[in-house]
Design a protein around this motif. Structure first.
Motif, mmCIF file in Angstrom:
data_model
loop_
_atom_site.group_PDB
_atom_site.id
_atom_site.type_symbol
_atom_site.label_atom_id
_atom_site.label_comp_id
_atom_site.label_asym_id
_atom_site.label_seq_id
_atom_site.Cartn_x
_atom_site.Cartn_y
_atom_site.Cartn_z
ATOM 1 N N VAL A 4 25.471 37.324 33.558
ATOM 2 C CA VAL A 4 26.096 38.348 32.724
ATOM 3 C C VAL A 4 27.503 38.546 33.261
ATOM 4 O O VAL A 4 27.703 38.637 34.485
ATOM 5 C CB VAL A 4 25.296 39.674 32.775
ATOM 6 N N ARG A 5 28.461 38.602 32.364
ATOM 7 C CA ARG A 5 29.861 38.759 32.775
ATOM 8 C C ARG A 5 30.045 40.024 33.621
ATOM 9 O O ARG A 5 29.449 41.049 33.339
ATOM 10 C CB ARG A 5 30.764 38.847 31.551
ATOM 11 N N PRO A 6 30.893 39.929 34.661
ATOM 12 C CA PRO A 6 31.185 41.120 35.469
ATOM 13 C C PRO A 6 31.731 42.232 34.570
ATOM 14 O O PRO A 6 32.382 41.980 33.569
ATOM 15 C CB PRO A 6 32.264 40.653 36.444
ATOM 16 N N GLY A 7 31.471 43.443 34.927
ATOM 17 C CA GLY A 7 31.925 44.577 34.127
ATOM 18 C C GLY A 7 30.940 44.941 33.022
ATOM 19 O O GLY A 7 31.022 46.020 32.453
ATOM 20 N N LEU A 8 30.031 44.021 32.720
ATOM 21 C CA LEU A 8 29.018 44.270 31.693
ATOM 22 C C LEU A 8 27.625 44.365 32.307
ATOM 23 O O LEU A 8 26.647 44.559 31.596
ATOM 24 C CB LEU A 8 29.045 43.169 30.627
ATOM 25 N N ARG A 9 27.562 44.240 33.609
ATOM 26 C CA ARG A 9 26.275 44.296 34.301
ATOM 27 C C ARG A 9 25.759 45.726 34.347
ATOM 28 O O ARG A 9 26.510 46.679 34.153
ATOM 29 C CB ARG A 9 26.421 43.713 35.699
ATOM 30 N N ASP A 10 24.473 45.853 34.607
ATOM 31 C CA ASP A 10 23.798 47.156 34.681
ATOM 32 C C ASP A 10 23.801 47.886 33.343
ATOM 33 O O ASP A 10 23.753 49.107 33.299
ATOM 34 C CB ASP A 10 24.410 48.049 35.775
ATOM 35 N N GLN A 11 23.851 47.102 32.259
ATOM 36 C CA GLN A 11 23.773 47.671 30.910
ATOM 37 C C GLN A 11 22.562 47.134 30.155
ATOM 38 O O GLN A 11 22.434 47.342 28.965
ATOM 39 C CB GLN A 11 25.051 47.365 30.123
ATOM 40 N N GLY A 12 21.707 46.390 30.848
ATOM 41 C CA GLY A 12 20.501 45.866 30.227
ATOM 42 C C GLY A 12 20.643 44.482 29.618
ATOM 43 O O GLY A 12 19.673 43.944 29.086
ATOM 44 N N ILE A 13 21.820 43.886 29.712
ATOM 45 C CA ILE A 13 22.035 42.566 29.110
ATOM 46 C C ILE A 13 21.162 41.511 29.800
ATOM 47 O O ILE A 13 20.552 40.668 29.137
ATOM 48 C CB ILE A 13 23.520 42.173 29.143
ATOM 49 N N GLY A 14 21.069 41.576 31.125
ATOM 50 C CA GLY A 14 20.227 40.620 31.852
ATOM 51 C C GLY A 14 18.767 40.742 31.455
ATOM 52 O O GLY A 14 18.078 39.738 31.270
ATOM 53 N N THR A 15 18.310 41.966 31.282
ATOM 54 C CA THR A 15 16.925 42.192 30.847
ATOM 55 C C THR A 15 16.702 41.632 29.453
ATOM 56 O O THR A 15 15.681 40.990 29.186
ATOM 57 C CB THR A 15 16.593 43.696 30.894
ATOM 58 N N VAL A 16 17.649 41.850 28.561
ATOM 59 C CA VAL A 16 17.532 41.326 27.202
ATOM 60 C C VAL A 16 17.506 39.796 27.238
ATOM 61 O O VAL A 16 16.690 39.161 26.559
ATOM 62 C CB VAL A 16 18.668 41.858 26.301
ATOM 63 N N LEU A 17 18.374 39.193 28.046
ATOM 64 C CA LEU A 17 18.388 37.731 28.158
ATOM 65 C C LEU A 17 17.085 37.198 28.737
ATOM 66 O O LEU A 17 16.524 36.222 28.232
ATOM 67 C CB LEU A 17 19.553 37.273 29.046
ATOM 68 N N LEU A 18 16.590 37.833 29.785
ATOM 69 C CA LEU A 18 15.345 37.361 30.407
ATOM 70 C C LEU A 18 14.174 37.512 29.449
ATOM 71 O O LEU A 18 13.369 36.584 29.297
ATOM 72 C CB LEU A 18 15.077 38.121 31.707
ATOM 73 N N THR A 19 14.097 38.644 28.785
ATOM 74 C CA THR A 19 13.002 38.872 27.831
ATOM 75 C C THR A 19 13.052 37.866 26.687
ATOM 76 O O THR A 19 12.028 37.294 26.303
ATOM 77 C CB THR A 19 13.075 40.320 27.290
ATOM 78 N N ALA A 20 14.233 37.632 26.149
ATOM 79 C CA ALA A 20 14.377 36.654 25.064
ATOM 80 C C ALA A 20 14.036 35.247 25.552
ATOM 81 O O ALA A 20 13.419 34.458 24.820
ATOM 82 C CB ALA A 20 15.802 36.696 24.506
#
Length: 163
Positions: free
Chosen positions: A96-112
């Motif tokens: 996940v691009r820096p500055g966008l972390r800790d917004q749930g993007i990694g969780t969404v990517l992992l779940t998908a």
């Protein structure tokens, strides 16, 4: 639905196609340079992704913001295994691009990513994480991944050798 921080829109995720090769290459290049890992150029990575995305045993999941700009990606490979009727998945990269972390993007990517490989009959997913990367280890453990061999008390290790 995944719980994201208040006011943060859920990113759109989609499976990448060959036309996304340069985007995937740029994301992998950014990942590698951020963590000071040796890396080919973004252009060369894009060329390699163009070939990889044509393969049925490679899955790339892209996360995008409302404007359609890539915010992160996951790269998975599938391989045959005698332990399941379907393949085994290896999560090669999740970024996940820096500055966008800790917004749930990694969780969404992992779940998908899990959803996509499950739909292909995958029986198990492997992820390699550096031991010192405590935050990443906690992230995967929060999502049900373990590094303890089931039924034992000892940790699993990954060995590698470059050629």
């Amino acid at each position: 639905m995944i719980a994201l921080p208040a006011g943060v829109p859920e990113p759109r995720v989609r499976t990448a196609v060959q036309g996304d090769a340069d985007v995937a290459g740029a994301l992998l290049y950014a990942f590698n340079t951020e963590f000071e890992s040796p890396t080919p150029t973004a252009q060369l990575l894009g060329e390699r992704f163009r070939r990889l995305l044509a393969r049925p045993d490679v899955v790339v999941v892209l996360a995008e913001d409302e404007a359609g700009d890539a915010t992160g990606f996951a790269l998975l490979t599938l391989r045959p295994t005698p332990y399941y009727d379907g393949p085994l998945a290896q999560l090669e990269e999740l970024y996940v691009r820096p500055g966008l972390r800790d917004q749930g993007i990694g969780t969404v990517l992992l779940t998908a990513s899990i959803d996509r490989v499950r739909s292909r009959g995958v029986g198990e997913m492997h992820i390699n994480v550096d031991e010192i990367d405590v935050d990443t280890r906690r992230f995967y453990e929060r999502h049900g991944f373990v590094n303890i061999e089931p039924g034992t008390g000892y940790r699993m290790l990954c060995y590698l050798r470059e050629f």
